[in-house]
Design an enzyme around this catalytic site. Structure first.
Site, PDB file in Angstrom:
ATOM      1  CD  GLU A   1      -3.656  -5.928   3.793  1.00  0.00           C
ATOM      2  OE1 GLU A   1      -4.441  -5.108   4.329  1.00  0.00           O
ATOM      3  OE2 GLU A   1      -2.432  -5.790   3.768  1.00  0.00           O
TER       4      GLU A   1
ATOM      5  CD  GLU B   1      -2.929  -1.113   2.310  1.00  0.00           C
ATOM      6  OE1 GLU B   1      -2.773  -0.319   3.253  1.00  0.00           O
ATOM      7  OE2 GLU B   1      -3.937  -1.849   2.199  1.00  0.00           O
TER       8      GLU B   1
HETATM    9  C1  BGC Z   1      -2.926  -2.579   5.947  1.00  0.00           C
HETATM   10  C2  BGC Z   1      -2.861  -3.399   7.219  1.00  0.00           C
HETATM   11  C3  BGC Z   1      -3.968  -2.962   8.160  1.00  0.00           C
HETATM   12  C4  BGC Z   1      -5.303  -3.194   7.477  1.00  0.00           C
HETATM   13  C5  BGC Z   1      -6.506  -2.887   8.323  1.00  0.00           C
HETATM   14  C6  BGC Z   1      -4.328  -2.343   5.436  1.00  0.00           C
HETATM   15  O1  BGC Z   1      -4.422  -1.050   4.941  1.00  0.00           O
HETATM   16  O2  BGC Z   1      -2.108  -3.160   4.954  1.00  0.00           O
HETATM   17  O3  BGC Z   1      -1.587  -3.267   7.776  1.00  0.00           O
HETATM   18  O4  BGC Z   1      -3.905  -3.600   9.387  1.00  0.00           O
HETATM   19  O5  BGC Z   1      -5.346  -2.381   6.340  1.00  0.00           O
HETATM   20  O6  BGC Z   1      -6.629  -1.533   8.599  1.00  0.00           O
END
Ligand code: BGC
Length: 435
Positions: free
Chosen positions: A337, A160
């Site tokens: 993610e 990110e």
């Molecule tokens: C990040 C993580 C974070 C997750 C939840 C993502 O933007 O890569 O490190 O914990 O979001 O907020």
């Protein structure tokens, strides 16, 4: 009764979870986040976090029991290179054992080389603001690939980058706490060039060392920007501008090989096509209204929206729309993610199924989607929010660090096992409120 159909995913689909070193390992004392925490910016100190550094075997054991076939984590740069040019063989060996354990458990490693944290020595000399950062990071990348590349089939170079830039240099809520657009532009450029360099280096080293050819990409946070009033041109412009900068700047730069405006407009060597896949991190939508103050751009949430404990809107359709928008780049996509902080595990179950339904809709429209990593396997240190936000399929009791799988873990295990969201599961968790 609603009719749910079975959503079958392609053969070989990767089902996994994601974590990041600083959020789970504990005692990463030598990076800029540790310092940020000591300065009082965060709700909690990361401390021993989930003690994953010592308990990784247990955690991979849980992942395996949940039928996962992949796992995304990061290597903590500040451990491996505690001072510039000084390598810790002890930490390299630690990560070798971590990778071996993952593979022993049948988990395909997806390895991030930079997940928000910088070694202190690097931050102190100007970090990503300085053009030299590209070379400095490249030394670390080369070292990791030489030492561990035989075990790593997937790399997400940088996690990110846009979040790093926006939170660290526009809003000033992540280290180094700056609000400086010119610096933000330099950091964005250097992260982009560092990614491209890392891409080339990883492939070069793997060729030299005779390692299997890995897949290399980066993990890109995208938000679904939509105008509050689609009939108001100013709202539409606002959404388009946010999309162009936040979502597209990195993608278009790599796609065209030209560093995109407003940061640049020149070709950069080795940039074009520096990706084998796109990693998409998707959490939410942002409703746009015109505002001269950039910090208000992310603030609007519809009155009737379902919210997470992070106050993000739950908006699964955004995942579908963004996946379809990635088709133009002609690269395989992995959802690196997607997850929810919530104290209601039922809400987590619904969240996962609804997002998978949208991912499946994108697959039916020929998006080359090859994997899904839920954020996160275990509750962990959520940056400024400390331990207060619970993203895990598995609960962590921070008093004794005991791990207890939640119902969502068993649900996800069922999905991974069947490579499908069965009609029964959808019926059970969505009932009448269909995705
Ligand atoms: C990040 C993580 C974070 C997750 C939840 C993502 O933007 O890569 O490190 O914990 O979001 O907020």
């Amino acid at each position: 009764m609603d009719d749910f159909v079975e959503l079958v995913f392609p053969d070989g689909f990767l089902w996994g979870c994601a974590v990041a070193a600083h959020q789970v390992e504990g005692n990463n004392m030598n990076n800029n986040w540790w310092k940020w925490e000591q300065e009082g910016h965060t709700l909690d100190l990361s401390g021993v976090a989930c003690d994953h550094y010592n308990r990784y075997k247990e955690d991979f054991g849980i992942a395996r029991k949940l039928n996962l076939n992949s796992f995304r984590t990061s290597i903590e740069w500040s451990r491996v290179e505690p001072r510039e040019g000084v390598w810790s063989s002890k930490e390299v060996e630690h990560y070798r054992r971590v990778l071996q354990e993952m593979r022993r458990r049948g988990l395909t490693p997806i390895i991030t080389l930079h997940h928000f944290t910088d070694p202190l020595w690097f931050a102190e000399k100007g970090g990503w603001e300085k053009p030299e950062s590209v070379d400095i990071f490249d030394c670390f990348v080369r070292k990791i690939v030489e030492e561990l590349g035989d075990l790593i089939p997937f790399y997400t170079t940088i996690n990110e980058p846009m979040v790093y830039v926006v939170l660290g240099y526009v809003f000033g809520v992540f280290p180094p706490g700056e609000r400086d657009l010119l610096k933000a532009f330099s950091v964005a450029r250097n992260l982009l060039l560092a990614h491209a360099r890392a891409y080339r280096t990883i492939h070069e080293v793997c060729r030299e060392m005779g390692y299997p050819k890995p897949m290399v990409g980066f993990a890109h946070n995208m938000m679904m920007f939509e105008p509050l009033d689609p009939k108001d041109e100013r709202h539409v412009n606002e959404a388009n501008t946010s999309d162009a900068i936040y979502n597209r700047w990195f993608l278009e730069s790599i796609h065209t090989g030209v560093v995109q405006p407003p940061v640049g407009q020149e070709e950069a060597e080795g940039l074009k096509g520096a990706w084998d896949f796109i990693g998409l991190n998707y959490y939410t939508r942002s409703i746009c209204i015109p505002s001269p103050d950039p910090s208000r751009r992310f603030a609007v949430v519809p009155m009737d929206a379902e919210l997470t404990d992070m106050h993000y809107e739950v908006y699964p359709e955004g995942l579908y729309k963004l996946l379809v928008s990635l088709k133009k780049y002609g690269k395989p996509v992995y959802i690196t993610e997607n997850g929810i902080a919530t104290s209601s595990d039922r809400q987590r179950c619904r969240f996962i199924i609804r997002h998978l339904a949208e991912a499946h809709r994108a697959l039916r429209e020929r998006v080359d989607l090859r994997g899904y990593m839920y954020w996160s396997l275990i509750d962990n240190f959520e940056w400024n929010e400390g331990f207060s936000k619970r993203f895990g399929l598995v609960e962590v009791n921070y008093k004794n660090l005991k791990r207890t799988p939640r119902e969502s873990a068993y649900m996800y295990a069922e999905i991974a096992k069947r490579n499908a969201v069965t009609a029964e599961l959808a019926q059970k968790y969505l009932g009448r409120s269909k995705a």
